[in-house]
Scaffold this motif. Structure first.
Motif, short mmCIF file in Angstrom:
data_model
loop_
_atom_site.label_atom_id
_atom_site.label_comp_id
_atom_site.label_asym_id
_atom_site.label_seq_id
_atom_site.Cartn_x
_atom_site.Cartn_y
_atom_site.Cartn_z
N SER A 146 19.32 -98.86 28.51
CA SER A 146 17.97 -99.24 28.92
C SER A 146 17.51 -100.50 28.18
CB SER A 146 16.99 -98.08 28.69
OG SER A 146 17.01 -97.70 27.33
N ASP A 147 16.29 -100.90 28.46
CA ASP A 147 15.74 -102.12 27.87
C ASP A 147 15.53 -101.94 26.36
OD1 ASP A 147 15.71 -103.47 30.29
OD2 ASP A 147 13.67 -102.81 30.76
N PRO A 148 15.56 -103.03 25.64
CA PRO A 148 15.36 -102.94 24.18
C PRO A 148 13.92 -102.62 23.81
CG PRO A 148 15.61 -105.23 24.84
CD PRO A 148 15.83 -104.40 26.07
N GLN A 149 13.76 -102.17 22.60
CA GLN A 149 12.44 -101.95 22.02
C GLN A 149 12.25 -103.01 20.94
OE1 GLN A 149 11.43 -98.59 19.16
NE2 GLN A 149 10.45 -97.90 21.06
N TYR A 150 11.08 -103.61 20.90
CA TYR A 150 10.77 -104.66 19.92
C TYR A 150 9.73 -104.14 18.94
CZ TYR A 150 13.09 -107.46 23.44
OH TYR A 150 14.01 -107.95 24.34
N ILE A 151 9.96 -104.41 17.66
CA ILE A 151 9.05 -103.95 16.61
C ILE A 151 8.71 -105.16 15.74
CG2 ILE A 151 8.75 -102.40 14.65
CD1 ILE A 151 11.13 -100.75 15.95
N VAL A 152 7.44 -105.54 15.72
CA VAL A 152 7.01 -106.64 14.86
C VAL A 152 6.93 -106.11 13.43
CG1 VAL A 152 5.16 -108.29 14.37
CG2 VAL A 152 5.74 -107.71 16.75
N LEU A 153 7.51 -106.84 12.50
CA LEU A 153 7.51 -106.48 11.09
C LEU A 153 6.76 -107.55 10.31
CD1 LEU A 153 11.32 -105.55 10.84
CD2 LEU A 153 9.40 -103.97 11.12
N PRO A 154 5.42 -107.50 10.30
CA PRO A 154 4.63 -108.60 9.73
C PRO A 154 4.95 -108.90 8.27
CG PRO A 154 3.24 -106.71 10.23
CD PRO A 154 4.60 -106.40 10.76
N ALA A 155 5.40 -107.93 7.51
CA ALA A 155 5.74 -108.16 6.11
C ALA A 155 7.25 -108.30 5.90
CB ALA A 155 5.20 -107.01 5.25
N GLY A 156 7.99 -108.49 6.98
CA GLY A 156 9.44 -108.59 6.88
C GLY A 156 10.07 -107.21 6.88
N THR B 65 10.70 -100.28 1.21
CA THR B 65 10.72 -98.90 0.70
C THR B 65 11.71 -98.06 1.49
OG1 THR B 65 9.00 -98.12 2.20
CG2 THR B 65 8.27 -99.07 0.09
N ASP B 66 12.19 -96.99 0.85
CA ASP B 66 13.08 -96.05 1.53
C ASP B 66 12.38 -95.42 2.73
OD1 ASP B 66 15.07 -96.58 -0.30
OD2 ASP B 66 14.65 -94.82 -1.54
N ALA B 67 11.09 -95.12 2.59
CA ALA B 67 10.33 -94.49 3.68
C ALA B 67 10.22 -95.44 4.88
CB ALA B 67 8.95 -94.07 3.20
N GLY B 68 9.98 -96.71 4.61
CA GLY B 68 9.87 -97.69 5.69
C GLY B 68 11.19 -97.84 6.44
N ARG B 69 12.28 -97.87 5.70
CA ARG B 69 13.60 -97.99 6.34
C ARG B 69 13.95 -96.71 7.09
NH1 ARG B 69 17.39 -102.30 3.74
NH2 ARG B 69 15.80 -103.75 3.07
N ALA B 70 13.59 -95.56 6.52
CA ALA B 70 13.86 -94.28 7.18
C ALA B 70 13.11 -94.21 8.51
CB ALA B 70 13.47 -93.12 6.28
N ASP B 71 11.89 -94.72 8.55
CA ASP B 71 11.11 -94.73 9.79
C ASP B 71 11.82 -95.57 10.86
OD1 ASP B 71 8.73 -94.28 11.46
OD2 ASP B 71 8.38 -96.43 11.14
N LEU B 72 12.34 -96.73 10.48
CA LEU B 72 13.05 -97.57 11.45
C LEU B 72 14.36 -96.92 11.88
CD1 LEU B 72 12.39 -101.17 10.10
CD2 LEU B 72 11.30 -100.01 12.03
N ARG B 73 15.08 -96.27 10.94
CA ARG B 73 16.31 -95.56 11.30
C ARG B 73 16.00 -94.45 12.31
NH1 ARG B 73 17.58 -96.22 6.05
NH2 ARG B 73 16.94 -94.13 5.46
N GLN B 74 14.89 -93.74 12.11
CA GLN B 74 14.49 -92.67 13.02
C GLN B 74 14.19 -93.24 14.40
OE1 GLN B 74 11.29 -90.17 11.66
NE2 GLN B 74 11.00 -89.24 13.67
N ARG B 75 13.49 -94.36 14.44
CA ARG B 75 13.18 -94.99 15.74
C ARG B 75 14.45 -95.42 16.45
NH1 ARG B 75 7.84 -98.65 14.91
NH2 ARG B 75 7.94 -98.74 17.18
N ALA B 76 15.41 -95.96 15.68
CA ALA B 76 16.69 -96.37 16.27
C ALA B 76 17.44 -95.16 16.80
CB ALA B 76 17.54 -97.11 15.23
N ALA B 77 17.41 -94.05 16.07
CA ALA B 77 18.10 -92.83 16.51
C ALA B 77 17.44 -92.25 17.76
CB ALA B 77 18.11 -91.80 15.39
N GLU B 78 16.11 -92.20 17.79
CA GLU B 78 15.39 -91.68 18.95
C GLU B 78 15.67 -92.49 20.21
OE1 GLU B 78 11.33 -91.68 17.62
OE2 GLU B 78 11.59 -89.85 16.43
N LEU B 79 15.84 -93.79 20.05
CA LEU B 79 16.12 -94.67 21.17
C LEU B 79 17.61 -94.65 21.52
CD1 LEU B 79 14.65 -96.77 23.00
CD2 LEU B 79 15.35 -98.51 21.35
N ALA B 80 18.43 -94.10 20.63
CA ALA B 80 19.90 -94.13 20.76
C ALA B 80 20.38 -95.57 20.77
CB ALA B 80 20.37 -93.35 21.98
N ALA B 81 19.84 -96.37 19.86
CA ALA B 81 20.21 -97.78 19.76
C ALA B 81 21.66 -97.92 19.34
CB ALA B 81 19.30 -98.49 18.76
#
Length: 172
Positions: free
Chosen positions: A40-50, A54-70
């Motif tokens: 399917s189409d990609p998902q875009y996530i703006v990361l204003p602070a780069g 933090t581990d929590a911030g990276r874990a959130d992105l990993r979870q989003r990637a897993a949910e999307l099956a990226a």
């Protein structure tokens, strides 16, 4: 449509071109993460602070990637770049802290760029990465970019930095 090298590079090209347009329209291209699923189409996530520090911030992105099956990911941003003013043979033995950051380099030795790094670890012939860089030239009529971006196709995530970040996002 399943992931192909053509589809992968199409979306990376589009992400890079969008960052260039953002720079021309607003004067800045914020960091944007693209998560690309198999069909399917990609998902875009703006990361204003780069990228998250933090581990929590990276874990959130990993979870989003897993949910999307990226199966692939890319990151684009505007940044300064510089070529270290030391001889190449000295570079392997020079601590990273001793290499001048672009902000510390002489203005003539640095340039602004739009840089996009993409990673597809399960490519058809093995892992595929793509790094695209367009040098920003500021003129009286607005910003322009190098006619042809500098592209490098890489076949491994390399040592660290953005490649390691993208690899981590796509690793279950």
């Amino acid at each position: 449509m399943p992931m192909t090298l053509t589809r992968f590079t199409h979306y990376v090209d589009d992400l890079h071109a969008t960052a260039q347009r953002a720079h021309q329209q607003t004067g800045a291209a914020p960091p944007v993460l693209m998560l690309l699923p198999e069909r399917s189409d990609p998902q875009y996530i703006v990361l204003p602070a780069g990228t998250p520090k933090t581990d929590a911030g990276r874990a959130d992105l990993r979870q989003r990637a897993a949910e999307l099956a990226a199966v692939a990911a890319a990151l684009t941003a505007e940044s300064w770049m510089t070529v270290p003013s030391i001889r190449p043979e000295q570079l392997p033995n020079t601590p990273l802290a001793d290499i001048a950051r672009p902000a510390e380099a002489a203005p003539a030795d640095r340039a602004e760029a739009i840089a996009t790094s993409a990673w597809w670890p399960t490519g058809p012939d093995g892992p595929v990465g793509l790094q695209r860089v367009s040098i920003i030239e500021r003129t009286a009529f607005g910003s322009t970019f190098t006619d042809t971006p500098f592209d490098t196709i890489v076949h491994s995530p390399g040592g660290g930095g953005i490649a390691a970040f993208l690899t981590d996002l796509l690793t279950p």
